[in-house]
Design a protein around this motif. Structure first.
Motif, short mmCIF file in Angstrom:
data_model
loop_
_atom_site.label_atom_id
_atom_site.label_comp_id
_atom_site.label_asym_id
_atom_site.label_seq_id
_atom_site.Cartn_x
_atom_site.Cartn_y
_atom_site.Cartn_z
N THR A 195 0.83 -1.20 0.00
CA THR A 195 0.00 0.00 0.00
C THR A 195 0.87 1.26 0.00
N ALA A 196 1.91 1.25 0.82
CA ALA A 196 2.81 2.41 0.88
C ALA A 196 3.53 2.60 -0.45
N TRP A 197 3.95 1.49 -1.08
CA TRP A 197 4.63 1.59 -2.37
C TRP A 197 3.70 2.14 -3.44
N LEU A 198 2.45 1.68 -3.44
CA LEU A 198 1.48 2.18 -4.42
C LEU A 198 1.23 3.68 -4.23
N ARG A 199 1.16 4.10 -2.98
CA ARG A 199 0.92 5.51 -2.70
C ARG A 199 2.10 6.36 -3.19
N THR A 200 3.30 5.84 -3.00
CA THR A 200 4.49 6.58 -3.39
C THR A 200 4.63 6.68 -4.91
N ASN A 201 4.20 5.63 -5.61
CA ASN A 201 4.42 5.57 -7.05
C ASN A 201 3.15 5.83 -7.87
N ARG B 16 1.35 1.40 -16.83
CA ARG B 16 0.73 1.16 -15.52
C ARG B 16 0.65 -0.33 -15.18
N THR B 17 1.26 -1.18 -15.98
CA THR B 17 1.14 -2.61 -15.77
C THR B 17 1.60 -3.03 -14.38
N ALA C 158 0.61 -4.83 -8.81
CA ALA C 158 0.84 -4.61 -7.38
C ALA C 158 -0.47 -4.37 -6.65
N ALA C 159 -1.40 -3.65 -7.28
CA ALA C 159 -2.71 -3.39 -6.65
C ALA C 159 -3.48 -4.69 -6.48
#
Length: 337
Positions: free
Chosen positions: A40-46, A55-56, A61-62
């Protein structure tokens, strides 16, 4: 999940064996939760990538994050169900909750390890069924009717399901729980079901001193106080509930006139203290928090073996005094090169 000799031995005897190691399951739940938080933190950062960047990776990751986020709830239900079957609510269970997962040595069991857990597809369905049965019990009590047979049947079948009993007693509350005991009187099997389910619920709901006082007061009004005390004594309550119940018993003993004997058939208030006195952790906590009440009760009832056992646990103040009289420890001299 392997990790203990008993589990491996069972697996060696039966190639189709599936089981749960409760301590290993606790670690897995923590790992899944940590993984979900990290993704979740990685998705928020990127999230704010330039339009030219595909966006693949984000989509993949999502999807993984969504899957990982769903696992701890399912695993926690299986672990709680396994723990309930290890003890059946009649003995201390490992503490359940994010802060205490794996806090005590766990056991292994096949319960909760199969394709289905109990009689419900998930925790939500089990909790909702318990809440619905509590509503039926309230309605029957208000109308002066017996609790429906279908409710007794379901309660008997699911008294060892943590999510079901959590939904049941959260909706019943202390007054409804007293009603349930009154409805079970005269039927030992039903009383045993209430005892098991109430004990298990105490590990998943906070049965505070206020809750227990209201429960006992309502039981007194309904004429089932002694039955309620006996049920609590043998229900395998959570440590916090044991401490709360023990303090209520101490308050009654301290308030009794010197030399007063509670006549039979009423049980002595020691029955409220006995579960905590038999549990070293609960006994230490009860004595530490209410040491004055313990010693006042013992002064009024010096022959009580339960109070004697409780008073044997040192309070933090006693421990500090004992530590302060110990000789100072001289650190070893450093060796030369």
């Amino acid at each position: 999940m392997a990790g203990q000799d008993g589990l491996r031995a069972s697996a060696a005897r039966d190639k189709d064996f599936v089981g749960i190691d409760t301590a290993a399951m606790a670690r897995l739940i923590q790992q899944m939760t940590s993984a979900s938080n990290a993704i979740t933190a990685w998705l928020r950062t990127n999230a704010a990538l330039p339009p030219s960047v595909p966006r693949t990776g984000l989509h993949q990751a999502a999807a993984v994050e969504s899957w990982a986020r769903a696992q701890p709830g399912m695993l926690s239900r299986r672990r709680s169900y396994a723990i309930a079957h290890l003890s059946k609510g009649a003995a201390d269970m490992p503490r359940v909750g994010a802060g205490h997962l794996g806090g005590r040595p766990g056991g292994t069991t096949t319960a909760g390890a199969g394709h289905s857990v109990g009689h419900f597809p998930d925790a939500h369905a089990a909790t909702r069924a318990g809440s619905a049965d509590a509503a039926a019990i309230h309605a029957a009590s208000a109308a002066g009717r017996p609790v429906p047979v279908a409710v007794w049947k379901r309660l008997t079948a699911d008294a060892d399901d943590p999510d079901y009993v959590k939904g049941l007693y959260a909706r019943l509350g202390p007054a409804g729980a007293a009603d349930l005991i009154g409805a079970a009187l005269g039927r030992q099997a039903r009383l045993a079901t209430v005892r098991e389910s109430l004990g298990l619920a105490s590990h998943h709901l906070r049965m505070s001193e206020k809750w227990l006082r209201e429960f006992l007061e309502e039981a007194t009004r309904k004429g089932v106080h002694d039955d309620a005390v006996r049920l609590l004594e043998h229900a395998g309550l959570d440590r916090r509930a044991k401490v709360a119940l023990g303090h209520i018993g101490l308050a009654h003993l301290v308030a009794a006139p010197p030399g007063h004997r509670i006549p039979t058939p009423n049980p002595p208030h020691e029955a409220m203290i006995r579960p905590a006195a038999a549990d070293p952790e609960a006994a230490a906590e009860l004595h530490a928090r209410h040491s004055e009440a313990v010693h006042r009760a013992l002064a009024a009832h010096p022959g009580s073996t339960v109070l004697q056992a409780l008073a044997a646990h040192p309070t933090p103040e006693r421990s500090e005094r004992i530590g302060s009289t110990a000789p100072p420890v001289t650190p070893p001299a450093e060796e030369g090169p």
